[in-house]
Design a protein around this motif. Sequence first.
Motif, PDB file in Angstrom:
ATOM      1  N   ILE A 207       0.835  -1.199   0.000  1.00  0.00           N
ATOM      2  CA  ILE A 207       0.000   0.000   0.000  1.00  0.00           C
ATOM      3  C   ILE A 207       0.872   1.252   0.000  1.00  0.00           C
ATOM      4  O   ILE A 207       0.642   2.186  -0.776  1.00  0.00           O
ATOM      5  N   LEU A 208       1.867   1.285   0.861  1.00  0.00           N
ATOM      6  CA  LEU A 208       2.741   2.448   0.956  1.00  0.00           C
ATOM      7  C   LEU A 208       3.469   2.711  -0.357  1.00  0.00           C
ATOM      8  O   LEU A 208       3.461   3.827  -0.882  1.00  0.00           O
ATOM      9  N   GLU A 209       4.081   1.678  -0.915  1.00  0.00           N
ATOM     10  CA  GLU A 209       4.865   1.850  -2.135  1.00  0.00           C
ATOM     11  C   GLU A 209       3.984   2.252  -3.316  1.00  0.00           C
ATOM     12  O   GLU A 209       4.332   3.157  -4.098  1.00  0.00           O
ATOM     13  N   ASN A 210       2.828   1.607  -3.448  1.00  0.00           N
ATOM     14  CA  ASN A 210       2.004   1.841  -4.631  1.00  0.00           C
ATOM     15  C   ASN A 210       1.149   3.092  -4.535  1.00  0.00           C
ATOM     16  O   ASN A 210       0.736   3.631  -5.562  1.00  0.00           O
ATOM     17  N   SER A 211       0.893   3.565  -3.331  1.00  0.00           N
ATOM     18  CA  SER A 211       0.214   4.852  -3.214  1.00  0.00           C
ATOM     19  C   SER A 211       1.103   5.963  -3.757  1.00  0.00           C
ATOM     20  O   SER A 211       0.628   6.875  -4.450  1.00  0.00           O
ATOM     21  N   GLU A 212       2.387   5.875  -3.485  1.00  0.00           N
ATOM     22  CA  GLU A 212       3.331   6.859  -4.008  1.00  0.00           C
ATOM     23  C   GLU A 212       3.456   6.735  -5.526  1.00  0.00           C
ATOM     24  O   GLU A 212       3.485   7.740  -6.249  1.00  0.00           O
ATOM     25  N   LYS A 213       3.534   5.523  -6.027  1.00  0.00           N
ATOM     26  CA  LYS A 213       3.632   5.312  -7.472  1.00  0.00           C
ATOM     27  C   LYS A 213       2.422   5.899  -8.197  1.00  0.00           C
ATOM     28  O   LYS A 213       2.560   6.465  -9.288  1.00  0.00           O
ATOM     29  N   THR A 214       1.254   5.763  -7.597  1.00  0.00           N
ATOM     30  CA  THR A 214       0.042   6.256  -8.234  1.00  0.00           C
ATOM     31  C   THR A 214       0.043   7.775  -8.313  1.00  0.00           C
ATOM     32  O   THR A 214      -0.367   8.363  -9.315  1.00  0.00           O
ATOM     33  N   LEU A 215       0.510   8.429  -7.278  1.00  0.00           N
ATOM     34  CA  LEU A 215       0.604   9.887  -7.310  1.00  0.00           C
ATOM     35  C   LEU A 215       1.535  10.345  -8.429  1.00  0.00           C
ATOM     36  O   LEU A 215       1.247  11.306  -9.147  1.00  0.00           O
ATOM     37  N   HIS A 216       2.637   9.648  -8.596  1.00  0.00           N
ATOM     38  CA  HIS A 216       3.595  10.013  -9.645  1.00  0.00           C
ATOM     39  C   HIS A 216       3.040   9.745 -11.047  1.00  0.00           C
ATOM     40  O   HIS A 216       3.496  10.359 -12.020  1.00  0.00           O
ATOM     41  N   ALA A 217       2.063   8.847 -11.153  1.00  0.00           N
ATOM     42  CA  ALA A 217       1.481   8.502 -12.462  1.00  0.00           C
ATOM     43  C   ALA A 217       0.347   9.435 -12.859  1.00  0.00           C
ATOM     44  O   ALA A 217      -0.151   9.352 -13.987  1.00  0.00           O
ATOM     45  N   ALA A 218      -0.063  10.324 -11.973  1.00  0.00           N
ATOM     46  CA  ALA A 218      -1.254  11.138 -12.210  1.00  0.00           C
ATOM     47  C   ALA A 218      -1.165  11.980 -13.474  1.00  0.00           C
ATOM     48  O   ALA A 218      -2.129  12.087 -14.236  1.00  0.00           O
ATOM     49  N   GLU A 219      -0.028  12.587 -13.723  1.00  0.00           N
ATOM     50  CA  GLU A 219       0.080  13.512 -14.859  1.00  0.00           C
ATOM     51  C   GLU A 219      -0.066  12.826 -16.206  1.00  0.00           C
ATOM     52  O   GLU A 219      -0.345  13.476 -17.218  1.00  0.00           O
ATOM     53  N   LYS A 220       0.099  11.500 -16.241  1.00  0.00           N
ATOM     54  CA  LYS A 220      -0.044  10.748 -17.488  1.00  0.00           C
ATOM     55  C   LYS A 220      -1.322   9.911 -17.517  1.00  0.00           C
ATOM     56  O   LYS A 220      -1.438   8.981 -18.313  1.00  0.00           O
ATOM     57  N   TRP A 221      -2.274  10.248 -16.653  1.00  0.00           N
ATOM     58  CA  TRP A 221      -3.509   9.446 -16.535  1.00  0.00           C
ATOM     59  C   TRP A 221      -4.311   9.500 -17.824  1.00  0.00           C
ATOM     60  O   TRP A 221      -4.488  10.574 -18.417  1.00  0.00           O
TER      61      TRP A 221
END
Length: 288
Positions: A207-221
């Motif tokens: 959860i911790l690792e992938n919550s951060e990854k998801t935030l970083h992926a937002a601009e390319k959603w």
Amino acid sequence: MTSITRPSISRPSLSALPGEAGQLAVYDWTMPANKPLGTVLLVHGLGEHAGRYGEVAAHLHQWGFAVRAYDQQGHGQSEGARGDLLRPGSLQADLCRVIDDTRQRPALASAPLILLGHSMGGLVVARTLAEQLRPVDAAVLSSPALGAFPNLLQKMLLATLPRVVPHLRVDNGLKAEFVSRDPDVVKAYKADALVHRRISAGLAAWILENSEKTLHAAEKWEVPTLLLYAGQDKLVNAQASADFAYAAPQTVVQAQCFEGMYHEIFNDLYRAQVFNALKRWLLARFSA
């Protein structure tokens, strides 16, 4: 306060589907009489189960959508140690299995597919989309578990424990009184035999690792997404949802914060506001 007519809630039919950690319990609510506008696949949060989403399913049916859901591994009526994660990536793999099964059903195969994930389920949905594991037509994220920032001690433990004892399970620390402002919902949550309070070191680290990854992926959603979150959420980081919405393309992600609400916005005292927002967004995209 926005009013809304609450539809009658039907009991879902249950079936089983092979999953990563054993059999997955799959829920199918009775299909609408007419051809559905789409299929909404519900993905629940940590410690709970899909059976708690009967009112959500009833509203979706009322609007013309078919509804499916499943208990994630280690939850509800699915197999697996309570609150554990078989391996990193297995939650997404289970979701992909249910998506594939849904696509193979004649009555649903041609209908648009919308994923609706709440809390940890929202994170599972987000990672599945970010990794482009399966194509879907749209997504709804409800109070998703994004941007969880533990304290220094927790960071140190999560840097070590998942590698040494990934299946060690402890209390998940979620306080029932912060689930909803509706006392009846809190009472039912506490009395629900299928709700548990366990989380493994491996799942916490995921959860911790992938919550951060998801935030970083937002601009390319790229997937049309409705993000609904609670302004007074004490179980996940509400600011992270705001940050995701700010970073994501505005033409792709529409976000709405419900300022006074607690975590389970679909179970809030004023949940009519949430259902109305969901209805408007869905029918604007999938209404005949």
